[in-house]
Design a protein around this motif. Structure first.
Motif, mmCIF file in Angstrom:
data_model
loop_
_atom_site.group_PDB
_atom_site.id
_atom_site.type_symbol
_atom_site.label_atom_id
_atom_site.label_comp_id
_atom_site.label_asym_id
_atom_site.label_seq_id
_atom_site.Cartn_x
_atom_site.Cartn_y
_atom_site.Cartn_z
ATOM 1 N N VAL A 68 4.905 -2.708 -4.773
ATOM 2 C CA VAL A 68 6.321 -2.978 -5.055
ATOM 3 C C VAL A 68 6.740 -4.365 -4.595
ATOM 4 N N CYS A 69 6.126 -4.858 -3.513
ATOM 5 C CA CYS A 69 6.433 -6.224 -3.082
ATOM 6 C C CYS A 69 5.970 -7.236 -4.124
ATOM 7 N N ALA A 70 4.742 -7.088 -4.597
ATOM 8 C CA ALA A 70 4.207 -8.019 -5.593
ATOM 9 C C ALA A 70 4.986 -7.939 -6.905
ATOM 10 N N TRP A 71 5.286 -6.734 -7.353
ATOM 11 C CA TRP A 71 6.013 -6.586 -8.611
ATOM 12 C C TRP A 71 7.444 -7.083 -8.494
ATOM 13 N N ALA A 72 8.092 -6.874 -7.345
ATOM 14 C CA ALA A 72 9.447 -7.415 -7.161
ATOM 15 C C ALA A 72 9.406 -8.942 -7.239
ATOM 16 N N ALA A 73 8.417 -9.550 -6.574
ATOM 17 C CA ALA A 73 8.262 -11.007 -6.626
ATOM 18 C C ALA A 73 7.989 -11.468 -8.052
ATOM 19 N N ALA A 74 7.078 -10.781 -8.730
ATOM 20 C CA ALA A 74 6.713 -11.157 -10.102
ATOM 21 C C ALA A 74 7.892 -11.024 -11.054
ATOM 22 N N VAL A 76 10.702 -12.007 -10.558
ATOM 23 C CA VAL A 76 11.544 -13.188 -10.378
ATOM 24 C C VAL A 76 10.802 -14.480 -10.713
ATOM 25 N N VAL A 77 9.519 -14.586 -10.294
ATOM 26 C CA VAL A 77 8.818 -15.871 -10.422
ATOM 27 C C VAL A 77 7.619 -15.866 -11.368
ATOM 28 N N GLY A 78 7.224 -14.742 -11.917
ATOM 29 C CA GLY A 78 6.069 -14.709 -12.802
ATOM 30 C C GLY A 78 4.808 -14.259 -12.076
ATOM 31 N N ASP A 79 3.669 -14.750 -12.503
ATOM 32 C CA ASP A 79 2.367 -14.310 -11.998
ATOM 33 C C ASP A 79 2.216 -14.570 -10.508
ATOM 34 N N VAL A 80 1.763 -13.545 -9.763
ATOM 35 C CA VAL A 80 1.648 -13.630 -8.309
ATOM 36 C C VAL A 80 0.420 -12.891 -7.800
ATOM 37 N N VAL A 81 0.069 -13.171 -6.555
ATOM 38 C CA VAL A 81 -0.903 -12.388 -5.792
ATOM 39 C C VAL A 81 -0.372 -12.263 -4.365
ATOM 40 N N THR A 82 -0.735 -11.195 -3.699
ATOM 41 C CA THR A 82 -0.313 -11.010 -2.312
ATOM 42 C C THR A 82 -1.150 -11.903 -1.416
ATOM 43 N N SER A 83 -0.490 -12.658 -0.536
ATOM 44 C CA SER A 83 -1.246 -13.470 0.414
ATOM 45 C C SER A 83 -1.289 -12.811 1.790
ATOM 46 N N GLU A 84 -0.312 -11.983 2.119
ATOM 47 C CA GLU A 84 -0.387 -11.189 3.353
ATOM 48 C C GLU A 84 0.704 -10.139 3.340
ATOM 49 N N TYR A 85 0.436 -9.045 4.052
ATOM 50 C CA TYR A 85 1.515 -8.110 4.320
ATOM 51 C C TYR A 85 1.283 -7.424 5.642
ATOM 52 N N LYS A 86 2.397 -7.001 6.237
ATOM 53 C CA LYS A 86 2.396 -6.292 7.504
ATOM 54 C C LYS A 86 3.138 -4.994 7.265
ATOM 55 N N ILE A 87 2.533 -3.897 7.665
ATOM 56 C CA ILE A 87 3.144 -2.599 7.424
ATOM 57 C C ILE A 87 3.280 -1.832 8.727
ATOM 58 N N ASN A 88 4.405 -1.157 8.882
ATOM 59 C CA ASN A 88 4.606 -0.232 9.990
ATOM 60 C C ASN A 88 4.591 1.174 9.401
ATOM 61 N N LYS A 127 11.951 11.145 3.010
ATOM 62 C CA LYS A 127 11.876 10.687 4.392
ATOM 63 C C LYS A 127 11.111 9.368 4.402
ATOM 64 N N ILE A 128 11.649 8.358 5.089
ATOM 65 C CA ILE A 128 10.941 7.081 5.170
ATOM 66 C C ILE A 128 9.675 7.269 6.004
ATOM 67 N N VAL A 129 8.562 6.747 5.489
ATOM 68 C CA VAL A 129 7.281 6.870 6.202
ATOM 69 C C VAL A 129 6.670 5.519 6.537
ATOM 70 N N ALA A 130 7.156 4.444 5.911
ATOM 71 C CA ALA A 130 6.617 3.108 6.201
ATOM 72 C C ALA A 130 7.607 2.042 5.756
ATOM 73 N N THR A 131 7.513 0.895 6.420
ATOM 74 C CA THR A 131 8.268 -0.281 6.013
ATOM 75 C C THR A 131 7.329 -1.480 6.129
ATOM 76 N N ALA A 132 7.502 -2.449 5.251
ATOM 77 C CA ALA A 132 6.565 -3.580 5.212
ATOM 78 C C ALA A 132 7.287 -4.873 4.859
ATOM 79 N N LEU A 133 6.695 -5.969 5.283
ATOM 80 C CA LEU A 133 7.082 -7.311 4.860
ATOM 81 C C LEU A 133 5.853 -7.952 4.236
ATOM 82 N N ALA A 134 6.047 -8.701 3.171
ATOM 83 C CA ALA A 134 4.911 -9.337 2.506
ATOM 84 C C ALA A 134 5.250 -10.750 2.075
ATOM 85 N N THR A 135 4.231 -11.599 2.098
ATOM 86 C CA THR A 135 4.325 -12.933 1.524
ATOM 87 C C THR A 135 3.497 -12.911 0.251
#
Length: 143
Positions: A68-74, A76-88, A127-135
């Protein structure tokens, strides 16, 4: 986010992305909602996606957040790849279905910062089970 890049990911292109990705289609990813800068997906939890306690596997939870992070970014800006993410991982992913909502925090020319929340649905209760930030890195066409 109200404006999208001309090459941004659209609902129609998501179907093609799902079909082109063996893993994404095998998991059973469903696009629930999409607008520029925000995406929601869902996956029905079947046995193959669980770990030894019967919870949704952490790798699947991570996949949901990353996707969902990659698709949300895409969107807005087009073709993307994940460079990092941190998940709790906040709680066991117990339920029949996982959903994830990703949104753009800040879009730049070369990278997009995004966030995601992943939820487990059991008997109609989320129920929320995880939250993440991604670049997310913007893929530039070769010149």
């Amino acid at each position: 986010m109200s404006q999208a890049y001309p090459g941004a990911l659209t609902r129609e292109r998501v179907d093609a992305v799902i079909a082109a990705s063996g893993f994404t289609s095998w998991v059973g990813t469903e696009l629930v909602d999409m607008e520029p800068g925000r995406v929601e997906i869902a996956v029905n939890l079947r046995r193959e996606l669980t770990q030894h306690h019967g919870f949704g596997h952490g790798a699947v939870v991570g996949y949901m957040a990353d996707t969902v992070c990659a698709w949300a970014a895409a969107s807005v800006v087009g073709d993307v790849v994940t460079s990092e993410y941190k998940i709790n991982l906040l709680a066991p992913a117990i339920g029949q279905r996982l959903t994830a909502v990703g949104s753009v925090v800040k879009a730049g020319k070369s990278q997009v910062v995004t966030r995601a929340d992943v939820f487990a649905e059991k008997d109609g209760v989320k129920k929320i089970v995880a939250t993440a930030l991604a670049t997310i890195a913007v893929v530039k066409a070769a010149s």
